[in-house]
Scaffold this motif. Structure first.
Motif, PDB file in Angstrom:
ATOM      1  N   LEU A  15     -73.033 -72.914 -25.368  1.00  0.00           N
ATOM      2  CA  LEU A  15     -72.701 -71.333 -25.337  1.00  0.00           C
ATOM      3  C   LEU A  15     -71.248 -71.084 -24.360  1.00  0.00           C
ATOM      4  O   LEU A  15     -70.641 -70.213 -24.747  1.00  0.00           O
ATOM      5  CB  LEU A  15     -73.931 -70.643 -24.683  1.00  0.00           C
ATOM      6  N   ALA A  16     -71.284 -71.675 -23.321  1.00  0.00           N
ATOM      7  CA  ALA A  16     -69.922 -71.339 -22.627  1.00  0.00           C
ATOM      8  C   ALA A  16     -68.782 -71.651 -23.363  1.00  0.00           C
ATOM      9  O   ALA A  16     -67.746 -70.911 -23.431  1.00  0.00           O
ATOM     10  CB  ALA A  16     -70.086 -72.226 -20.963  1.00  0.00           C
ATOM     11  N   GLY A  17     -68.766 -73.064 -24.240  1.00  0.00           N
ATOM     12  CA  GLY A  17     -67.486 -73.239 -24.765  1.00  0.00           C
ATOM     13  C   GLY A  17     -67.375 -72.317 -26.041  1.00  0.00           C
ATOM     14  O   GLY A  17     -66.065 -72.051 -26.326  1.00  0.00           O
ATOM     15  N   GLY A  18     -68.426 -71.768 -26.712  1.00  0.00           N
ATOM     16  CA  GLY A  18     -68.188 -70.932 -27.685  1.00  0.00           C
ATOM     17  C   GLY A  18     -67.940 -69.588 -27.105  1.00  0.00           C
ATOM     18  O   GLY A  18     -67.045 -68.789 -27.852  1.00  0.00           O
ATOM     19  N   ALA A  19     -68.319 -69.050 -25.863  1.00  0.00           N
ATOM     20  CA  ALA A  19     -67.797 -67.863 -25.472  1.00  0.00           C
ATOM     21  C   ALA A  19     -66.526 -67.967 -25.066  1.00  0.00           C
ATOM     22  O   ALA A  19     -65.767 -66.984 -25.101  1.00  0.00           O
ATOM     23  CB  ALA A  19     -68.798 -67.558 -24.161  1.00  0.00           C
ATOM     24  N   VAL A  20     -66.094 -68.985 -24.382  1.00  0.00           N
ATOM     25  CA  VAL A  20     -64.564 -69.127 -24.061  1.00  0.00           C
ATOM     26  C   VAL A  20     -63.651 -69.237 -25.406  1.00  0.00           C
ATOM     27  O   VAL A  20     -62.612 -68.415 -25.494  1.00  0.00           O
ATOM     28  CB  VAL A  20     -64.243 -70.399 -23.310  1.00  0.00           C
ATOM     29  N   ALA A  21     -64.133 -70.039 -26.302  1.00  0.00           N
ATOM     30  CA  ALA A  21     -63.158 -69.927 -27.616  1.00  0.00           C
ATOM     31  C   ALA A  21     -63.427 -68.539 -28.249  1.00  0.00           C
ATOM     32  O   ALA A  21     -62.170 -67.968 -28.814  1.00  0.00           O
ATOM     33  CB  ALA A  21     -63.782 -70.883 -28.468  1.00  0.00           C
ATOM     34  N   THR A  22     -64.390 -67.591 -28.342  1.00  0.00           N
ATOM     35  CA  THR A  22     -64.500 -66.539 -28.766  1.00  0.00           C
ATOM     36  C   THR A  22     -63.375 -65.476 -28.013  1.00  0.00           C
ATOM     37  O   THR A  22     -62.587 -64.885 -28.590  1.00  0.00           O
ATOM     38  CB  THR A  22     -65.756 -65.884 -28.445  1.00  0.00           C
ATOM     39  N   MET A  23     -63.533 -65.624 -26.611  1.00  0.00           N
ATOM     40  CA  MET A  23     -62.458 -64.670 -25.749  1.00  0.00           C
ATOM     41  C   MET A  23     -60.928 -65.254 -26.090  1.00  0.00           C
ATOM     42  O   MET A  23     -60.314 -64.382 -26.173  1.00  0.00           O
ATOM     43  CB  MET A  23     -62.684 -65.166 -24.367  1.00  0.00           C
ATOM     44  N   VAL A  24     -60.728 -66.404 -26.298  1.00  0.00           N
ATOM     45  CA  VAL A  24     -59.248 -67.038 -26.947  1.00  0.00           C
ATOM     46  C   VAL A  24     -59.037 -66.318 -27.977  1.00  0.00           C
ATOM     47  O   VAL A  24     -57.974 -65.852 -28.155  1.00  0.00           O
ATOM     48  CB  VAL A  24     -59.311 -68.347 -26.656  1.00  0.00           C
ATOM     49  N   TYR A  25     -59.874 -66.297 -29.021  1.00  0.00           N
ATOM     50  CA  TYR A  25     -59.804 -65.748 -30.361  1.00  0.00           C
ATOM     51  C   TYR A  25     -59.327 -64.070 -30.107  1.00  0.00           C
ATOM     52  O   TYR A  25     -58.302 -63.867 -30.845  1.00  0.00           O
ATOM     53  CB  TYR A  25     -60.821 -65.871 -31.307  1.00  0.00           C
ATOM     54  N   PHE A  26     -60.324 -63.254 -29.550  1.00  0.00           N
ATOM     55  CA  PHE A  26     -59.819 -61.881 -29.370  1.00  0.00           C
ATOM     56  C   PHE A  26     -58.461 -61.749 -28.549  1.00  0.00           C
ATOM     57  O   PHE A  26     -58.000 -60.610 -28.896  1.00  0.00           O
ATOM     58  CB  PHE A  26     -61.191 -61.210 -28.627  1.00  0.00           C
ATOM     59  N   ILE A  27     -58.350 -62.633 -27.432  1.00  0.00           N
ATOM     60  CA  ILE A  27     -57.264 -62.226 -26.657  1.00  0.00           C
ATOM     61  C   ILE A  27     -55.887 -62.481 -27.450  1.00  0.00           C
ATOM     62  O   ILE A  27     -54.946 -61.908 -27.546  1.00  0.00           O
ATOM     63  CB  ILE A  27     -57.192 -63.109 -25.275  1.00  0.00           C
ATOM     64  N   SER A  28     -55.923 -63.517 -28.252  1.00  0.00           N
ATOM     65  CA  SER A  28     -55.012 -64.229 -29.004  1.00  0.00           C
ATOM     66  C   SER A  28     -54.692 -63.141 -30.042  1.00  0.00           C
ATOM     67  O   SER A  28     -53.472 -62.727 -30.397  1.00  0.00           O
ATOM     68  CB  SER A  28     -54.821 -65.478 -29.659  1.00  0.00           C
TER      69      SER A  28
END
Length: 166
Positions: free
Chosen positions: A27-40
């Motif tokens: 869940l933590a890894g998925g949350a960070v990947a999602t944040m990277v997607y939205f920020i990028s």
């Protein structure tokens, strides 16, 4: 101190905790990947979905290995240590028993220089050797001063598995 193999209850407890940590790290890894997607995407450059999945899994594996290295070693090793310790029940809780009523608690706290009801010993807490243990109500009622307890801990992570009266 004695080293023995896990029983089914111990295996279940270790694997349940390990499974919980796996899910939380994913869940933590998925949350960070999602944040990277939205920020990028907000900044105007788009990362491929495969790269985001790889980032998520790498972060999840780093979190899992960092937090569960010893627990994984216990799951592979399947050994536990059993120590015997003598019980001493706490009977000197008079100070904290006085603090149960609101009026006496208010008066006592002014004179106690920082002691609060939160510092009070747990109702089922006993001193066993050099450590304090919180027992189940049934075991607490069955144990008396001077009795021996067998404390079962996993060999590597020292996870408390079981406490039994000898």
């Amino acid at each position: 101190m004695e080293n023995i193999s896990f029983n089914t209850h111990d295996k279940r407890k270790v694997f349940r905790l390990l499974a919980t940590r796996i899910v939380l790290s994913l869940l933590a890894g998925g949350a960070v990947a999602t944040m990277v997607y939205f920020i990028s995407s907000k900044e105007g450059f788009y990362l491929p979905a495969g790269l985001l999945v790889i980032i998520g899994f790498l972060l999840a594996s780093v979190i899992l290995i960092g937090t569960s290295r010893l627990l994984m070693a216990d799951a592979v090793n399947k050994k536990k240590t059993v120590t015997q310790k003598t019980v001493q029940k706490n009977t000197s809780n008079d100070f904290f028993k006085q603090m149960e009523s609101p009026v006496s608690a208010r008066c006592t706290q002014k004179q106690s220089f920082g002691a609060s009801p939160n510092d009070a010993p747990n109702e089922y807490e006993v001193q066993a050797g050099d450590e304090k243990l919180i027992l189940s109500p049934e075991l607490y009622d069955a144990v008396h001063d001077g009795d021996e307890l067998a404390i079962h801990r996993s060999a590597k992570s020292h996870l408390l598995l079981q406490i039994t009266k000898i």
